[in-house]
Structure formats: C-alpha cells, structure tokens
Design a protein around this motif. Structure first.
Motif, PDB file in Angstrom:
ATOM      1  N   SER A 291       0.837  -1.211   0.000  1.00 25.04           N
ATOM      2  CA  SER A 291       0.000   0.000   0.000  1.00 25.04           C
ATOM      3  C   SER A 291       0.868   1.255   0.000  1.00 25.04           C
ATOM      4  N   VAL A 292       2.075   1.152   0.548  1.00 24.31           N
ATOM      5  CA  VAL A 292       2.979   2.319   0.528  1.00 24.31           C
ATOM      6  C   VAL A 292       3.365   2.615  -0.923  1.00 24.31           C
ATOM      7  N   THR A 293       3.672   1.552  -1.667  1.00 24.99           N
ATOM      8  CA  THR A 293       4.050   1.734  -3.071  1.00 24.99           C
ATOM      9  C   THR A 293       2.903   2.368  -3.854  1.00 24.99           C
ATOM     10  N   ARG A 294       1.681   1.873  -3.627  1.00 21.27           N
ATOM     11  CA  ARG A 294       0.530   2.415  -4.372  1.00 21.27           C
ATOM     12  C   ARG A 294       0.266   3.868  -3.978  1.00 21.27           C
ATOM     13  N   MET A 295       0.428   4.147  -2.688  1.00 23.11           N
ATOM     14  CA  MET A 295       0.224   5.519  -2.218  1.00 23.11           C
ATOM     15  C   MET A 295       1.230   6.470  -2.885  1.00 23.11           C
ATOM     16  N   VAL A 296       2.491   6.048  -2.928  1.00 22.18           N
ATOM     17  CA  VAL A 296       3.520   6.921  -3.502  1.00 22.18           C
ATOM     18  C   VAL A 296       3.264   7.134  -4.997  1.00 22.18           C
ATOM     19  N   GLU A 297       2.790   6.094  -5.688  1.00 23.84           N
ATOM     20  CA  GLU A 297       2.450   6.266  -7.112  1.00 23.84           C
ATOM     21  C   GLU A 297       1.325   7.289  -7.274  1.00 23.84           C
ATOM     22  N   ALA A 298       0.329   7.207  -6.375  1.00 22.70           N
ATOM     23  CA  ALA A 298      -0.787   8.169  -6.448  1.00 22.70           C
ATOM     24  C   ALA A 298      -0.292   9.582  -6.141  1.00 22.70           C
ATOM     25  N   TYR A 299       0.570   9.721  -5.125  1.00 15.24           N
ATOM     26  CA  TYR A 299       1.111  11.044  -4.790  1.00 15.24           C
ATOM     27  C   TYR A 299       1.884  11.625  -5.974  1.00 15.24           C
ATOM     28  N   CYS A 366       6.180  32.722   0.152  1.00 15.20           N
ATOM     29  CA  CYS A 366       5.698  31.502  -0.515  1.00 15.20           C
ATOM     30  C   CYS A 366       4.458  30.975   0.196  1.00 15.20           C
ATOM     31  N   LEU A 367       3.783  30.044  -0.464  1.00 13.83           N
ATOM     32  CA  LEU A 367       2.737  29.253   0.173  1.00 13.83           C
ATOM     33  C   LEU A 367       3.139  27.790   0.030  1.00 13.83           C
ATOM     34  N   ARG A 368       2.760  26.984   1.018  1.00 12.94           N
ATOM     35  CA  ARG A 368       3.029  25.548   0.888  1.00 12.94           C
ATOM     36  C   ARG A 368       1.718  24.812   0.658  1.00 12.94           C
ATOM     37  N   PHE A 369       1.714  24.008  -0.400  1.00  9.33           N
ATOM     38  CA  PHE A 369       0.546  23.193  -0.746  1.00  9.33           C
ATOM     39  C   PHE A 369       0.885  21.734  -0.485  1.00  9.33           C
ATOM     40  N   SER A 370      -0.010  21.018   0.187  1.00  6.65           N
ATOM     41  CA  SER A 370       0.186  19.588   0.401  1.00  6.65           C
ATOM     42  C   SER A 370      -0.570  18.816  -0.674  1.00  6.65           C
ATOM     43  N   TYR A 371       0.069  17.818  -1.268  1.00  4.56           N
ATOM     44  CA  TYR A 371      -0.667  16.969  -2.214  1.00  4.56           C
ATOM     45  C   TYR A 371      -0.941  15.584  -1.633  1.00  4.56           C
ATOM     46  N   ALA A 372      -1.054  15.552  -0.291  1.00  9.34           N
ATOM     47  CA  ALA A 372      -1.525  14.317   0.354  1.00  9.34           C
ATOM     48  C   ALA A 372      -3.045  14.215   0.267  1.00  9.34           C
ATOM     49  N   ALA A 373      -3.688  15.276  -0.258  1.00  8.47           N
ATOM     50  CA  ALA A 373      -5.157  15.255  -0.427  1.00  8.47           C
ATOM     51  C   ALA A 373      -5.522  14.499  -1.709  1.00  8.47           C
TER      52      ALA A 373
END
Ligand SMILES: Cc1ncc(COP(=O)(O)O)c(C=O)c1O
Length: 391
Positions: A291-299, A366-373
C-alpha cells in the motif's frame, strides 16, 4: 511574590519562554478552516501533512485487537521489545545497518522524539544549525529548551542542495548540532549520499528527521544518516508512510551515551507510547508494504497535477519536489505577507494552504501546498484559486 508566576509583560500568565514559542501556522489554519466548516462551508484541505490514503486493514485490526484484549496499559518507557526489534530489522533490511534495539526509544509520534533529542543535547545558549526553509516546529522546539536555532540558507535555484560554505560559516564554539530533514518538508528535496557524508564529517551532532523516508519519486531514495556518521540521532515514525498520524507513534535512535538520559526524560514527561499504537506499529512494520508503493504512485500523479496547475495560475516553482508531499510555491503575484494571503484565500475560496512564514524567512513570500489530499480535491482547489491571480 514569585516572579515566575508572571508573564513577560508583568501580568500574571505564562513565562516569556512559553509566550515566545512560535505558533505552528499550519495548525492555526486548520483550526480556522474547521471553524468555517462548522459554519457550513466546504473547505479543500491542502494545508496539513495529513495523508488521505487509508491506514492498512491489518494495522487497524492490530489496534482494535489490542483494545479488546486489554492491551492498553503502561509499557516499559523505551517501548515494547518486539516493536524495537522490528524497527531495528527495518534498518537492516532497508539500509543495511545494524541498530541495537536498546538504542531505540518509542515515542508518541516523531514530535516528542525531538523533545528528547534537544532535551538531552542542549545547554542554555547552545546553537543548532537548521536549514532555511525548514519544518515549522524546529526553531520553537529548540528555543523552548534553551537552545538557539541558527538558520543556514538553501537555494531553490540550486535544488535546495546544501551550501557547505554557508554552513561552515555558521559553525562556532556554541554549535552543538545540525538538523537534517530529508526528504524535506517543505521543499521536497532529498539529500544525496555525498551530502550526508560531508555533513557527518563536520563535527557537531547530526539530528536527522527521516519521517518522509519511503515517500520518494526520484531515482535515488533517501539514505539514513546512520550510515554516514557516529554522532547521529535519527527520528522517524509511522505518521507519513503508514498514514498513522492519529495513532501518535514514532521513535528515536539514540547514540549509546544518550540512551539512559533520554529514557529518564521520557519517563518523567511521557511514561510510554500508547500500547495499542505500539502494537499497530508492529503490524505496520511486519505486514505487507504494497500500500505504501501504491500511495507513492498516487502522490506522484497528484504532485504533477499540482505543480502544473500552480504554475498555470502564476505561482513560482523553482524546484519540483522529489520526496515528501509538499510544493513550496512563490506567491509574489498575490502579495507580500503569506499569512495575510492565506487568510484571504481561505475566506474567499475555501482553500486551506500554509503560509510560507511557517518555514523560515526564505519562504516568507511563498505558500506551501500539500498533495496528500485526494486528486479530485487538488483539482477542485486549483479551480477555486483561478480567479485570484486575475485581479
Ligand atoms: C518534517 C516533519 N517532522 C516531524 C513531523 C511530526 O511528525 P509526528 O506527527 O509523527 O509527530 C512532521 C509532521 O508534519 C514533519 O513534517
């Protein structure tokens, strides 16, 4: 009357050291966003480093089973031995380093591990060199325990690589430690092995925050600082790669001379990490990692959508992140005060982001955007931001 009962303004209240600890602005934004949500607004959350990917079922099961079995009691302060052995086994399997489980202390998330490191390392006035930009909490953590954070600049145009001349120029008789965070929040850089070697050779203790290890998109994954020096503290945990933010489970690998001392601090302030969380962490470490691998691919997909979208909207991105899950983007076209810009964006568009001011002077515009969403939420956030740049 006891002076210490009074704040720095002479009024009864917190002492100066407590009043001066800076806020973690990302958490402040999260609170403001929650207030809007309570009032019925829909908010796109791109502010906190909160992975949307679910926690693995076998991890949830281990935590639930622990509660059912009555395994929610005090454990030894250093953490359950099988958990520390599994953490040590991970260092061997992933990096090829031997770590004595007795050097590992299990904490309630990575954050308290910093309390142990700084608490054991710093005398009043000792200096810690920290990169700028840096994770929001480092300066406050260090200053609160009597140390002095000293920033050294990292340049986006150079891929935020270490500038060893700038670093050496700041070394002095009071330099006690250097902070390393790779992959980095907020820049997304991964330090090379050559950089780790040079850091390890500089002399001061290295405190290495490895919480984003495994969340990498480039060819060379992050290496542990444990392979590049002896005077090293490593801090890691389950919050990011296993998405266990609310379980509050982390650890610190201590140099042998610091083990007893860190355990005593832990006994006094924290006693032990929650037993169900320790057993869940054990399941995460021992269980399948797909699931870590799949999560990183999605990120990775989200990262590209966010970087392209932000550039189209006029944000300046000098460096594309290769690890963690944040984009640090120049927002000069929206104003000069990142806190003010973030407030405006939140109220006008319902998009929550973090002001660069959280991450040091070099990120102040700057602004920081998270792409964990989720991808749909990132796309929705970009849509809502569109009108801003046009004014
Ligand atoms: C670089 C870095 N270190 C430490 C932490 C804190 O981790 P934890 O939730 O395990 O305390 C965070 C959380 O966002 C982080 O980004």
């Amino acid at each position: 009357m006891d002076r210490r009962a009074f704040g720095c303004d002479g009024e009864p209240g917190p002492v100066a050291r407590a009043q001066e600890i800076p806020p973690f602005l990302a958490m402040d934004v999260m609170s403001d966003a929650a207030a809007l949500e309570r009032a019925g607004r829909d908010v796109v959350h791109l502010e906190v480093g909160e992975p949307d990917w679910p926690v693995d079922e076998h991890v949830v099961e281990a935590a639930t089973k622990a509660l059912r079995d009555g395994r929610a009691r005090y454990t030894v302060t250093e953490g359950l031995l099988p958990l520390r052995e599994a953490i040590a086994a991970r260092y061997h399997a992933r990096y090829g380093v031997e770590v004595d489980p007795d050097r590992i202390l299990v904490t309630m998330g990575a954050s308290p591990a910093f309390f142990l490191a700084w608490g054991a390392l710093l005398d009043e006035g000792d200096e810690v060199l920290i990169p700028d930009p840096h994770y929001a909490c480092y300066p406050g953590q260090i200053a609160f325990l009597g140390g002095r954070p000293v920033r050294f600049p990292l340049d986006a145009a150079r891929g935020y690589a270490f500038d060893f001349d700038a670093l050496r120029a700041r070394l002095g008789p009071r330099t006690r430690a250097i902070l390393l965070n790779s992959p980095s929040n907020p820049t997304g850089t991964i330090a090379s092995r050559a950089e780790l070697d040079r850091l390890g050779g500089l002399g001061p203790w290295i405190v290495s925050d490895e919480i984003y290890h495994g969340v990498e998109y480039g060819a060379e994954p992050a290496d542990t600082m444990l392979r590049h020096g002896d005077r090293v503290f490593v801090i890691d945990g389950c919050s990011k790669r296993w998405r266990m933010t609310g379980y509050r489970l982390g650890w610190i690998v201590l140099p042998p001379a610091f083990v007893r001392c860190a355990r005593k601090i832990h006994q006094n302030y924290f006693l032990c990490a929650a037993e169900p969380a320790q057993l869940a962490a054990l399941a995460a470490l021992r269980g399948p990692q797909d699931s870590v691998t799949r999560m990183v691919e999605a990120y990775d997909r989200r990262r590209r959508v966010l970087v392209d979208g932000l550039r189209r909207l006029g944000f300046r991105i000098d460096y594309e992140p290769s690890g963690a899950f944040y984009v640090l983007a120049g927002a000069e076209h929206l104003g000069t005060d990142s806190v003010e810009i973030v407030r405006r964006i939140l109220h006008e568009t319902g998009v929550a982001v973090t002001p660069g001011a959280d991450f040091g002077p070099s990120a102040a515009r700057c602004l920081r955007f998270s792409y964990a969403a989720a991808l749909e939420r990132i796309e929705e956030g970009l849509r809502r931001l569109e009108p801003l740049g046009r004014r």
